[in-house]
Design a protein around this motif. Structure first.
Motif, mmCIF file in Angstrom:
data_model
loop_
_atom_site.group_PDB
_atom_site.id
_atom_site.type_symbol
_atom_site.label_atom_id
_atom_site.label_comp_id
_atom_site.label_asym_id
_atom_site.label_seq_id
_atom_site.Cartn_x
_atom_site.Cartn_y
_atom_site.Cartn_z
ATOM 1 N N GLU A 214 3.629 -2.474 6.059
ATOM 2 C CA GLU A 214 3.783 -3.393 4.909
ATOM 3 C C GLU A 214 2.645 -3.281 3.911
ATOM 4 N N PHE A 215 1.425 -3.058 4.417
ATOM 5 C CA PHE A 215 0.263 -3.145 3.523
ATOM 6 C C PHE A 215 -0.624 -1.902 3.543
ATOM 7 N N GLY A 216 -0.310 -0.923 4.390
ATOM 8 C CA GLY A 216 -1.138 0.271 4.476
ATOM 9 C C GLY A 216 -2.388 0.077 5.315
ATOM 10 N N LEU A 217 -2.531 -1.088 5.938
ATOM 11 C CA LEU A 217 -3.773 -1.381 6.662
ATOM 12 C C LEU A 217 -3.911 -0.539 7.918
ATOM 13 N N SER A 218 -5.141 -0.150 8.182
ATOM 14 C CA SER A 218 -5.427 0.602 9.398
ATOM 15 C C SER A 218 -6.171 -0.321 10.356
ATOM 16 N N LEU A 219 -5.561 -0.625 11.497
ATOM 17 C CA LEU A 219 -6.226 -1.503 12.464
ATOM 18 C C LEU A 219 -6.512 -0.714 13.741
ATOM 19 N N PHE B 299 -7.255 0.957 4.336
ATOM 20 C CA PHE B 299 -6.042 1.757 4.537
ATOM 21 C C PHE B 299 -6.306 2.929 5.474
ATOM 22 N N ASP B 300 -5.242 3.416 6.112
ATOM 23 C CA ASP B 300 -5.470 4.583 6.966
ATOM 24 C C ASP B 300 -5.559 5.835 6.084
#
Ligand SMILES: C[S@@+](CC[C@H](N)C(=O)[O-])C[C@H]1O[C@@H](n2cnc3c(N)ncnc32)[C@H](O)[C@@H]1O
Length: 289
Positions: free
Chosen positions: A30-35, A231-232
Motif C-alpha cells: 500500500e505504501f512502499g514501506l520496508s519493514l 521504502f524498500d
C-alpha cells in the motif's frame, strides 16, 4: 522510527511472526514501506495504541480490520504510526543555498516555475522553498510560480494548509525572511502564521508517492527528502526514475541526508552536491506509473 522497544515477554497483545509478515506485506503493497524483521518490537509498540484505540484484542483482528473496504482511514493511521512527520524550516539548509545559487539565475529567466515538495509533512519544507524564492527572485508573486506540496497523510496536509507554527519552530527561519514572510498569529500569541503571499504560491494535496501521479511536470526542482528512506530498494529505484522523468533538463532533485539515488535513474541524474542531483539532457523517458 525511533522508539524504545517494549519487553516482548510482557506483551499486552499477541504478535506472531506471521502477523508481522502479513503487516509488512500490506505496508509494502500500500505504501512502499520496508519493514525489516528487526523492526518487529518497534512496530508492536507503535501499533499497540491503534489496537487500544479501536478496542481490538489481537494483531490478527487488526489485520482483518485493515483489510475492510471502509477502513481507508485506519490504513492511513497505520502509515502515520510507522513513519515520522519530523521536519523543520530550512532543514538541510545547503539545499536552499543550492536553490538560490545554482537554480535561481535560470528561474529568473523563465516565464513558468514549478517546484515540488514530495512528502512535505506539515509544510515547513515548501514554505522554506517559497521564502527562498520570494527573497531571491524579483517580483516572485507576480510570476507564474507554483510549488506543489504533497503528502500521503491527510491530517498532516491539513496542518500544512493551516500554515501556523509555534514561534519556537520559526526560529530556524533566517531573521530577515522571518520578518518578511511570517506574522504573529492573532488568536494564539505563541504561534506565527505564514504570510498570504507565501501561502498563495503553494498548492497542498494528498498523494501516495507509490501510486500514479495525476500531473505531468516538468518541474524545475523536486524536494523528496527523508521519505524514500522508509521504502524498500526496488521501490526507491522506481521512485528515482519517476522523479527523473518529471524533471526538466537541468532540473534538480534534492533528497534526504541518509538517502542515495540508485538504479536506472543514475543514467540521467548526476551528482551535483551533497544529496543533490541534476538531470542531464541525455535522459530517457519517464517510467510508466
Ligand atoms: C520525515 S517526513 C519528511 C518531511 C520533509 N520532506 C523533510 O525532510 O523535512 C516524511 C513524510 O513522508 C510522508 N510519507 C511516507 N510515506 C509516504 C508515501 N508513500 N507517499 C507520500 N508521502 C509519504 C510521511 O507522511 C511524512 O510526512
Amino acid at each position: 522510527m525511533t522508539a524504545t522497544a517494549p519487553d516482548l515477554g510482557s506483551r499486552e497483545f499477541s504478535f506472531t511472526d506471521q502477523d508481522f509478515r502479513a503487516l509488512a506485506q500490506l505496508a509494502r503493497a500500500e505504501f512502499g514501506l520496508s519493514l525489516a524483521e528487526s523492526k518487529k518490537p518497534l512496530v508492536y509498540s507503535r501499533l499497540a495504541r491503534r489496537l487500544r484505540a479501536r478496542h481490538i484484542s489481537s494483531f490478527q483482528d487488526y489485520m482483518t480490520l485493515l483489510g475492510g473496504q471502509e477502513e481507508a482511514d485506519e490504513r492511513l493511521e497505520l502509515i502515520s504510526a510507522l513513519t515520522t512527520n519530523v521536519t523543520s524550516f530550512f532543514r538541510e539548509k545547503h539545499h536552499f543555498d543550492t536553490l538560490r545559487r545554482e537554480l535561481m539565475p535560470q528561474l529568473a529567466k523563465q516565464p513558468r516555475i514549478r517546484l515540488w515538495s514530495a512528502g512535505c509533512s506539515s509544510g515547513q519544507e515548501p514554505f522554506s522553498i517559497a521564502m527562498t524564492l520570494l527573497d531571491a527572485l524579483p517580483e516572485t508573486s507576480r510570476r507564474n510560480v507554483r510549488i506543489l506540496a504533497t503528502d500521503i497523510d491527510p491530517a498532516i496536509v491539513r496542518r500544512a494548509r493551516a500554515a501556523r507554527y509555534p514561534k519556537e519552530e520559526s526560529e530556524t527561519i533566517p531573521a530577515e525572511l522571518r520578518r518578511a514572510w511570517t506574522k504573529p498569529c492573532p488568536e494564539e500569541d505563541d504561534q506565527v502564521e505564514m504570510s498570504q503571499t507565501a501561502r498563495q504560491m503553494i498548492s497542498f494535496a494528498e498523494l501516495n508517492l507509490i501510486e500514479p501521479w495525476p500531473f505531468h511536470g516538468p518541474f524545475d526542482a523536486i524536494f523528496c527528502r527523508n521519505v524514500a528512506i522508509y521504502f524498500d530498494h526496488d521501490i526507491q529505484k522506481t521512485l528515482w526514475s519517476r522523479f527523473a522523468g518529471m524533471l526538466r533538463d537541468g532540473g534538480f532533485l534534492f533528497i534526504g541526508h541518509s538517502e542515495r539515488v540508485s538504479g536506472p535513474a543514475l543514467q540521467s541524474l548526476t551528482t551535483a552536491g551533497v544529496t543533490t542531483y541534476r538531470k542531464t539532457s541525455a535522459s530517457g523517458p519517464a517510467v510508466a506509473t
